[in-house]
Motif scaffolding. Structure first.
Motif, PDB file in Angstrom:
ATOM      1  N   HIS A   1       0.842  -1.191   0.000  1.00 42.97           N
ATOM      2  CA  HIS A   1       0.000   0.000   0.000  1.00 42.97           C
ATOM      3  C   HIS A   1       0.879   1.243   0.000  1.00 42.97           C
ATOM      4  O   HIS A   1       1.680   1.453   0.901  1.00 42.97           O
ATOM      5  CB  HIS A   1      -0.939  -0.008   1.203  1.00 42.97           C
ATOM      6  CG  HIS A   1      -1.849  -1.190   1.190  1.00 42.97           C
ATOM      7  ND1 HIS A   1      -2.974  -1.225   0.422  1.00 42.97           N
ATOM      8  CD2 HIS A   1      -1.760  -2.386   1.803  1.00 42.97           C
ATOM      9  CE1 HIS A   1      -3.570  -2.393   0.578  1.00 42.97           C
ATOM     10  NE2 HIS A   1      -2.842  -3.113   1.414  1.00 42.97           N
ATOM     11  N   VAL A   2       0.689   2.040  -1.029  1.00 40.39           N
ATOM     12  CA  VAL A   2       1.475   3.249  -1.231  1.00 40.39           C
ATOM     13  C   VAL A   2       0.894   4.372  -0.376  1.00 40.39           C
ATOM     14  O   VAL A   2      -0.321   4.539  -0.277  1.00 40.39           O
ATOM     15  CB  VAL A   2       1.460   3.654  -2.723  1.00 40.39           C
ATOM     16  CG1 VAL A   2       2.242   4.934  -2.951  1.00 40.39           C
ATOM     17  CG2 VAL A   2       2.007   2.515  -3.578  1.00 40.39           C
ATOM     18  N   GLN A   3       1.772   5.128   0.229  1.00 39.56           N
ATOM     19  CA  GLN A   3       1.350   6.257   1.051  1.00 39.56           C
ATOM     20  C   GLN A   3       0.827   7.377   0.157  1.00 39.56           C
ATOM     21  O   GLN A   3       1.561   7.905  -0.667  1.00 39.56           O
ATOM     22  CB  GLN A   3       2.557   6.744   1.857  1.00 39.56           C
ATOM     23  CG  GLN A   3       2.241   7.737   2.894  1.00 39.56           C
ATOM     24  CD  GLN A   3       3.473   8.116   3.704  1.00 39.56           C
ATOM     25  OE1 GLN A   3       3.510   9.213   4.201  1.00 39.56           O
ATOM     26  NE2 GLN A   3       4.460   7.262   3.843  1.00 39.56           N
ATOM     27  N   PRO A   4      -0.438   7.737   0.304  1.00 44.24           N
ATOM     28  CA  PRO A   4      -0.957   8.842  -0.498  1.00 44.24           C
ATOM     29  C   PRO A   4      -0.245  10.151  -0.152  1.00 44.24           C
ATOM     30  O   PRO A   4       0.134  10.376   1.003  1.00 44.24           O
ATOM     31  CB  PRO A   4      -2.435   8.937  -0.108  1.00 44.24           C
ATOM     32  CG  PRO A   4      -2.736   7.762   0.728  1.00 44.24           C
ATOM     33  CD  PRO A   4      -1.444   7.198   1.217  1.00 44.24           C
ATOM     34  N   ARG A   5      -0.051  10.989  -1.143  1.00 46.53           N
ATOM     35  CA  ARG A   5       0.624  12.280  -0.936  1.00 46.53           C
ATOM     36  C   ARG A   5      -0.066  13.106   0.155  1.00 46.53           C
ATOM     37  O   ARG A   5       0.582  13.763   0.962  1.00 46.53           O
ATOM     38  CB  ARG A   5       0.666  13.055  -2.263  1.00 46.53           C
ATOM     39  CG  ARG A   5       1.329  14.389  -2.162  1.00 46.53           C
ATOM     40  CD  ARG A   5       2.793  14.213  -1.906  1.00 46.53           C
ATOM     41  NE  ARG A   5       3.405  15.501  -1.666  1.00 46.53           N
ATOM     42  CZ  ARG A   5       4.632  15.654  -1.272  1.00 46.53           C
ATOM     43  NH1 ARG A   5       5.401  14.617  -1.088  1.00 46.53           N
ATOM     44  NH2 ARG A   5       5.119  16.848  -1.069  1.00 46.53           N
ATOM     45  N   GLU A   6      -1.404  13.039   0.178  1.00 45.48           N
ATOM     46  CA  GLU A   6      -2.157  13.783   1.192  1.00 45.48           C
ATOM     47  C   GLU A   6      -1.797  13.310   2.603  1.00 45.48           C
ATOM     48  O   GLU A   6      -1.739  14.115   3.531  1.00 45.48           O
ATOM     49  CB  GLU A   6      -3.666  13.640   0.965  1.00 45.48           C
ATOM     50  CG  GLU A   6      -4.155  14.257  -0.317  1.00 45.48           C
ATOM     51  CD  GLU A   6      -4.079  13.315  -1.512  1.00 45.48           C
ATOM     52  OE1 GLU A   6      -4.534  13.712  -2.596  1.00 45.48           O
ATOM     53  OE2 GLU A   6      -3.557  12.192  -1.378  1.00 45.48           O
ATOM     54  N   LEU A   7      -1.559  12.007   2.774  1.00 43.17           N
ATOM     55  CA  LEU A   7      -1.173  11.490   4.076  1.00 43.17           C
ATOM     56  C   LEU A   7       0.228  11.962   4.445  1.00 43.17           C
ATOM     57  O   LEU A   7       0.472  12.373   5.577  1.00 43.17           O
ATOM     58  CB  LEU A   7      -1.223   9.959   4.107  1.00 43.17           C
ATOM     59  CG  LEU A   7      -0.748   9.305   5.402  1.00 43.17           C
ATOM     60  CD1 LEU A   7      -1.586   9.771   6.592  1.00 43.17           C
ATOM     61  CD2 LEU A   7      -0.733   7.797   5.290  1.00 43.17           C
TER      62      LEU A   7
END
Length: 79
Positions: free
Chosen positions: A65-71
Motif C-alpha cells: 500500500h502506497v502512502q498517499p501524498r495527502e497522508l
C-alpha cells in the motif's frame, strides 16, 4: 469531503499508541495492511500495488500500500 477532511476524521479515531505508530512512517514508506485498511474505512484513497516475486522458482504474490501524498503532507503538518 476532501481527502484532508477524511484524514482528520481518521486521525481522530486513533489512540495514542496508534498515532505514535503512524508517526513512525516516513515519507515514501509503504503502509501496513492495518493502516491502509483503517484509512480506506474512513474514505481515504490508498493506492495498492500488486507485486509478484520469484523466490527460488516459487512465485509469491502480494499487495503493498502506497502512502498517499495527502497522508504524507498531513503527517508532516502533525509532526
Amino acid at each position: 469531503m476532501t481527502q484532508r477532511d477524511l484524514l482528520e476524521r481518521w486521525w481522530s479515531t486513533l489512540d495514542a499508541p496508534g498515532r505514535r505508530d503512524v508517526l513512525r512512517v516516513g515519507p515514501g514508506d509503504f503502509l501496513s495492511e492495518a493502516v491502509a485498511r483503517d484509512l480506506q474505512r474512513c474514505g481515504v484513497h490508498v493506492p495498492g500495488v500488486a507485486l509478484a516475486v520469484d523466490v527460488a522458482g516459487e512465485v509469491r504474490r502480494g499487495v503493498v500500500h502506497v502512502q498517499p501524498r495527502e497522508l504524507t503532507d498531513f503527517l508532516v503538518a502533525v509532526r
